[in-house]
Design an enzyme around this catalytic site. Structure first.
Site, PDB file in Angstrom:
ATOM      1  N   GLU A  57       0.815  -1.218   0.000  1.00 25.81           N
ATOM      2  CA  GLU A  57       0.000   0.000   0.000  1.00 25.81           C
ATOM      3  C   GLU A  57       0.848   1.267   0.000  1.00 25.81           C
ATOM      4  OE1 GLU A  57      -3.818   1.091   2.366  1.00 25.81           O
ATOM      5  OE2 GLU A  57      -2.143   1.226   3.743  1.00 25.81           O
ATOM      6  N   HIS A 112       0.876   5.765  10.308  1.00 24.58           N
ATOM      7  CA  HIS A 112       0.204   6.297   9.115  1.00 24.58           C
ATOM      8  C   HIS A 112      -1.225   6.715   9.470  1.00 24.58           C
ATOM      9  CE1 HIS A 112       3.022   3.567   6.634  1.00 24.58           C
ATOM     10  NE2 HIS A 112       3.301   4.799   6.249  1.00 24.58           N
ATOM     11  N   CYS A 134      -2.458  -2.263   4.588  1.00 23.95           N
ATOM     12  CA  CYS A 134      -1.073  -2.180   4.101  1.00 23.95           C
ATOM     13  C   CYS A 134      -0.730  -3.300   3.123  1.00 23.95           C
ATOM     14  CB  CYS A 134      -0.089  -2.277   5.246  1.00 23.95           C
ATOM     15  SG  CYS A 134      -0.620  -1.510   6.749  1.00 23.95           S
TER      16      CYS A 134
HETATM   17  C1  CIR Z   1       6.880   0.226   8.026  1.00 31.31           C
HETATM   18  O1  CIR Z   1       7.218   0.693   9.126  1.00 31.31           O
HETATM   19  O2  CIR Z   1       6.995   0.870   6.991  1.00 31.31           O
HETATM   20  C2  CIR Z   1       6.340  -1.175   7.972  1.00 31.31           C
HETATM   21  N1  CIR Z   1       6.966  -1.960   8.971  1.00 31.31           N
HETATM   22  C3  CIR Z   1       4.835  -1.164   8.151  1.00 31.31           C
HETATM   23  C4  CIR Z   1       4.100  -0.472   7.068  1.00 31.31           C
HETATM   24  C5  CIR Z   1       2.643  -0.442   7.298  1.00 31.31           C
HETATM   25  N2  CIR Z   1       1.978   0.147   6.194  1.00 31.31           N
HETATM   26  C6  CIR Z   1       0.855   0.842   6.268  1.00 31.31           C
HETATM   27  O3  CIR Z   1       0.380   1.136   7.366  1.00 31.31           O
HETATM   28  N3  CIR Z   1       0.329   1.263   5.146  1.00 31.31           N
END
Ligand code: CIR
Length: 258
Positions: free
Chosen positions: A68, A166, A253
């Site tokens: 995402e 986010h 995500c």
């Molecule tokens: C990060 O910190 O980028 C990943 N561990 C988790 C990303 C989660 N993505 C989202 O909420 N769209």
């Protein structure tokens, strides 16, 4: 009525155990279990009547299953983002390749440095997009994003955030005027015109549910949220995302829906 036809997901890689984490949900992901949960997630998407493009795992990028973030896909255009997390910035290359199968060249836009933006900060509510200004998405990224959207007749507004990773970590739109809100988003004036369900604090993670063609996928283990979503009249499916939660990732995500 909006309908999604396509989704894109990416298999988690073994290196996901080295993914970025705030430590809010302790522990390192169990890779084998994460794969099984990913299988179930794909199955749930299929049950919502969408096709699922499954991209192969990419060991170079521990967090790359969270597709995402490197793109925002709308009915009219695709925006390849510029992720603010340095270890995730190169994820855009393979996502752009995948996106090219669905959008003509002149409908693929880009956020460029010094602008940063991650898709987890973008919440689409019909033709309006709320964008979280976070540690990953900066003012210049939002400015570029708003200018792109304007070309296609969409509008955009900024939502400052302080406590979560986010925007969609804490607030999600379920279509039909229904919104799940938690924590710092509960009383935001930006969301005053929506029918809000306030997520109980102990189920905060389940603010991240996804609407896919009148079904709402809810993370497993959050009974109050599940009950609330059912009472809004949606068909529901649940998927266990425990291994992704350890990396601050959730249901939204793990796919691009368009
Ligand atoms: C990060 O910190 O980028 C990943 N561990 C988790 C990303 C989660 N993505 C989202 O909420 N769209």
């Amino acid at each position: 009525m909006r309908r999604f036809r396509h989704t894109i997901v990416k298999r988690p890689c073994r290196a996901m155990t080295e993914g970025i984490t705030s430590g809010l949900y302790p522990g390192r992901p169990d890779y084998e279990l994460a794969l099984l949960q990913h299988d179930a997630y794909i199955e749930a998407l299929k049950q919502c009547g969408v096709d699922v493009t499954v991209l192969p795992a990419d060991e170079q990028f521990p967090d790359s299953c969270f597709v995402e973030d490197p793109a925002v896909l709308t009915e009219k255009c695709a925006v390849i983002t510029n992720p603010g997390a340095a270890s995730r910035n190169g994820e855009t290359v393979s996502i752009e390749e995948a996106v090219r199968k669905f959008y003509p060249e002149d409908r693929i836009e880009h956020i460029v440095s010094p602008g940063t933006l991650e898709g987890g900060d973008v919440m689409m509510c019909s033709d309006h997009f709320f964008v979280g200004r976070s540690e990953r998405t900066n003012e210049e990224g939002i400015r570029q994003f708003a200018a792109i959207l304007e070309k296609y007749g969409y509008t955009c507004s900024e939502v400052p955030l302080k406590e979560v990773l986010h925007l969609k970590t804490g607030v999600n739109y379920l279509e039909n005027g229904n919104m799940l809100v938690s924590g710092e988003f509960t009383d935001k004036p930006e969301f005053a015109s929506y029918r809000k369900y306030v997520i109980p604090e102990e189920e905060a993670y389940a603010a991240n549910c996804i609407w896919v063609n009148d079904t709402v996928i809810v993370p497993e283990g959050y009974p109050e949220v599940l009950k609330a979503v059912k009472s809004m009249g949606y068909r529901t499916l649940t998927v266990d995302t425990s291994e992704y939660r350890k990396l601050d990732g959730g249901l939204s995500c793990l796919s691009l829906r368009f």
